[in-house]
Design a protein around this motif. Structure first.
Motif, PDB file in Angstrom:
ATOM      1  N   PRO A   3       0.839  -1.461  -0.243  1.00  0.00           N
ATOM      2  CA  PRO A   3      -0.086  -0.300   0.148  1.00  0.00           C
ATOM      3  C   PRO A   3       0.867   1.183   0.097  1.00  0.00           C
ATOM      4  O   PRO A   3       2.114   1.644   0.688  1.00  0.00           O
ATOM      5  N   TYR A   4       0.605   2.272  -0.621  1.00  0.00           N
ATOM      6  CA  TYR A   4       0.991   3.370  -0.419  1.00  0.00           C
ATOM      7  C   TYR A   4       0.413   4.302   0.273  1.00  0.00           C
ATOM      8  O   TYR A   4       1.513   5.564   1.062  1.00  0.00           O
ATOM      9  N   ASN A   5      -0.571   4.452   1.081  1.00  0.00           N
ATOM     10  CA  ASN A   5      -0.463   4.752   2.752  1.00  0.00           C
ATOM     11  C   ASN A   5       0.687   4.197   3.639  1.00  0.00           C
ATOM     12  O   ASN A   5       0.631   3.255   3.983  1.00  0.00           O
ATOM     13  N   LEU A   6       1.250   4.628   4.102  1.00  0.00           N
ATOM     14  CA  LEU A   6       2.684   4.142   5.282  1.00  0.00           C
ATOM     15  C   LEU A   6       1.280   4.128   6.710  1.00  0.00           C
ATOM     16  O   LEU A   6       2.570   2.625   6.999  1.00  0.00           O
ATOM     17  N   GLU A   7       0.886   5.269   6.749  1.00  0.00           N
ATOM     18  CA  GLU A   7      -0.450   4.528   8.159  1.00  0.00           C
ATOM     19  C   GLU A   7      -0.429   2.846   7.809  1.00  0.00           C
ATOM     20  O   GLU A   7      -0.158   1.814   8.947  1.00  0.00           O
ATOM     21  N   GLU A   8      -0.936   2.673   6.813  1.00  0.00           N
ATOM     22  CA  GLU A   8      -0.854   1.256   6.772  1.00  0.00           C
ATOM     23  C   GLU A   8      -0.272   0.337   6.122  1.00  0.00           C
ATOM     24  O   GLU A   8      -0.159  -0.892   6.876  1.00  0.00           O
ATOM     25  N   ARG A   9       0.904   0.518   6.036  1.00  0.00           N
ATOM     26  CA  ARG A   9       1.644  -0.169   5.536  1.00  0.00           C
ATOM     27  C   ARG A   9       2.467  -0.648   6.950  1.00  0.00           C
ATOM     28  O   ARG A   9       2.969  -1.616   7.359  1.00  0.00           O
ATOM     29  N   THR A  10       2.386   0.408   7.841  1.00  0.00           N
ATOM     30  CA  THR A  10       3.661   0.672   9.620  1.00  0.00           C
ATOM     31  C   THR A  10       2.311  -1.117   9.605  1.00  0.00           C
ATOM     32  O   THR A  10       3.169  -1.359  11.046  1.00  0.00           O
ATOM     33  N   PHE A  11       0.817  -1.158   9.949  1.00  0.00           N
ATOM     34  CA  PHE A  11       0.132  -1.801  10.588  1.00  0.00           C
ATOM     35  C   PHE A  11      -0.186  -2.595  10.323  1.00  0.00           C
ATOM     36  O   PHE A  11      -0.120  -3.902  10.672  1.00  0.00           O
ATOM     37  N   LEU A  12       0.864  -2.744   9.093  1.00  0.00           N
ATOM     38  CA  LEU A  12       0.949  -4.409   8.237  1.00  0.00           C
ATOM     39  C   LEU A  12       1.661  -5.489   8.697  1.00  0.00           C
ATOM     40  O   LEU A  12       1.985  -6.398   8.849  1.00  0.00           O
ATOM     41  N   PHE A  13       2.927  -3.965   9.040  1.00  0.00           N
ATOM     42  CA  PHE A  13       4.077  -4.763   9.387  1.00  0.00           C
ATOM     43  C   PHE A  13       3.818  -5.224  10.669  1.00  0.00           C
ATOM     44  O   PHE A  13       4.773  -5.919  10.691  1.00  0.00           O
ATOM     45  N   ALA A  14       3.986  -4.481  11.688  1.00  0.00           N
ATOM     46  CA  ALA A  14       3.398  -5.254  12.971  1.00  0.00           C
ATOM     47  C   ALA A  14       2.987  -6.016  13.148  1.00  0.00           C
ATOM     48  O   ALA A  14       3.036  -7.434  13.332  1.00  0.00           O
ATOM     49  N   LYS A  15       1.620  -6.307  11.688  1.00  0.00           N
ATOM     50  CA  LYS A  15       0.538  -7.597  12.315  1.00  0.00           C
ATOM     51  C   LYS A  15       0.914  -8.627  11.556  1.00  0.00           C
ATOM     52  O   LYS A  15       1.644  -9.980  12.444  1.00  0.00           O
ATOM     53  N   GLU A 100      13.148  -3.276   5.920  1.00  0.00           N
ATOM     54  CA  GLU A 100      14.730  -2.169   5.112  1.00  0.00           C
ATOM     55  C   GLU A 100      13.739  -1.388   4.305  1.00  0.00           C
ATOM     56  O   GLU A 100      14.488  -0.049   3.997  1.00  0.00           O
ATOM     57  N   GLU A 101      12.731  -1.345   4.034  1.00  0.00           N
ATOM     58  CA  GLU A 101      12.331  -0.634   2.981  1.00  0.00           C
ATOM     59  C   GLU A 101      11.360   0.150   3.339  1.00  0.00           C
ATOM     60  O   GLU A 101      11.755   1.824   3.358  1.00  0.00           O
ATOM     61  N   LEU A 102      11.054   0.407   5.193  1.00  0.00           N
ATOM     62  CA  LEU A 102       9.890   0.611   5.753  1.00  0.00           C
ATOM     63  C   LEU A 102      11.347   2.083   6.298  1.00  0.00           C
ATOM     64  O   LEU A 102      10.847   3.433   6.226  1.00  0.00           O
ATOM     65  N   ARG A 103      12.406   2.111   6.422  1.00  0.00           N
ATOM     66  CA  ARG A 103      13.570   2.686   7.046  1.00  0.00           C
ATOM     67  C   ARG A 103      14.246   3.575   5.553  1.00  0.00           C
ATOM     68  O   ARG A 103      14.702   4.601   6.770  1.00  0.00           O
ATOM     69  N   LYS A 104      13.822   3.073   4.751  1.00  0.00           N
ATOM     70  CA  LYS A 104      14.411   4.467   3.827  1.00  0.00           C
ATOM     71  C   LYS A 104      13.538   5.564   4.083  1.00  0.00           C
ATOM     72  O   LYS A 104      13.998   6.276   2.851  1.00  0.00           O
ATOM     73  N   ILE A 105      11.889   4.294   3.201  1.00  0.00           N
ATOM     74  CA  ILE A 105      10.626   5.267   2.779  1.00  0.00           C
ATOM     75  C   ILE A 105      11.138   7.141   4.553  1.00  0.00           C
ATOM     76  O   ILE A 105      10.779   7.941   4.101  1.00  0.00           O
ATOM     77  N   LEU A 106      10.916   6.084   5.857  1.00  0.00           N
ATOM     78  CA  LEU A 106      11.423   7.471   6.479  1.00  0.00           C
ATOM     79  C   LEU A 106      12.671   8.347   6.698  1.00  0.00           C
ATOM     80  O   LEU A 106      12.341   9.607   6.706  1.00  0.00           O
ATOM     81  N   SER A 107      13.587   7.783   6.407  1.00  0.00           N
ATOM     82  CA  SER A 107      15.080   8.575   5.890  1.00  0.00           C
ATOM     83  C   SER A 107      14.760   9.246   4.866  1.00  0.00           C
ATOM     84  O   SER A 107      14.760  10.837   4.933  1.00  0.00           O
ATOM     85  N   ALA A 108      14.128   8.825   3.747  1.00  0.00           N
ATOM     86  CA  ALA A 108      13.280   9.929   2.971  1.00  0.00           C
ATOM     87  C   ALA A 108      12.551  10.802   3.397  1.00  0.00           C
ATOM     88  O   ALA A 108      13.556  12.031   2.311  1.00  0.00           O
ATOM     89  N   ILE A 109      12.322  10.639   4.082  1.00  0.00           N
ATOM     90  CA  ILE A 109      10.844  12.082   4.471  1.00  0.00           C
ATOM     91  C   ILE A 109      11.665  12.872   5.586  1.00  0.00           C
ATOM     92  O   ILE A 109      11.471  14.406   5.511  1.00  0.00           O
ATOM     93  N   ILE A 110      12.494  12.041   6.369  1.00  0.00           N
ATOM     94  CA  ILE A 110      13.077  13.236   7.228  1.00  0.00           C
ATOM     95  C   ILE A 110      14.182  13.743   6.486  1.00  0.00           C
ATOM     96  O   ILE A 110      14.285  15.399   6.636  1.00  0.00           O
ATOM     97  N   THR A 111      14.809  13.548   5.692  1.00  0.00           N
ATOM     98  CA  THR A 111      15.691  14.540   4.115  1.00  0.00           C
ATOM     99  C   THR A 111      14.994  15.447   3.730  1.00  0.00           C
ATOM    100  O   THR A 111      15.769  16.238   4.077  1.00  0.00           O
TER     101      THR A 111
END
Length: 116
Positions: A3-15, A100-111
């Motif tokens: 999913p493109y929605n990062l909230e949903e994607r992080t939820f699915l990862f935790a699940k 690793e994908e989530l970490r890269k996305i978060l890093s890109a948003i921070i940058t």
């Protein structure tokens, strides 16, 4: 397809982390390491949601950095569980790829946010 929605994607990862832990053999190290993974994997999404309710750019960056830190911690626990449970590698490998994908996305948003 992710999913493109990062909230949903992080939820699915935790699940998915919780499903993975449920299928591990019940021994002391898996139970304790699994508890740590549950905490850190859930914290990624929770902090991302808090970042979206920012009080300003500094707060946004702060929350995103916490989410990224929790992603790094989740990767550590996944690697440990992966190494100690080779019979469960198919699911843990996909989780390691996703974190690793989530970490890269978060890093890109921070940058990107830091440069504004």
């Amino acid at each position: 397809m992710k999913p493109y929605n990062l909230e949903e994607r992080t939820f699915l990862f935790a699940k998915e982390c919780r499903i993975y832990i449920r299928n591990l053999p019940k021994n002391t190290s898996n139970i304790e390491d699994g508890k740590q993974l549950i905490r850190s994997s859930g914290s990624i999404g929770a902090n991302y949601i808090e970042a979206n309710e920012k009080l300003g750019d500094k707060d946004l960056i702060f929350r995103l950095k916490i989410a990224r830190k929790e992603a790094k911690e989740s990767k550590f626990w996944l690697q440990l569980l992966n190494d100690l449970n080779p019979d469960q590698n198919s699911l843990s490998e996909s989780l390691l790829f996703e974190i690793e994908e989530l970490r890269k996305i978060l890093s890109a948003i921070i940058t990107k946010t830091s440069k504004q």
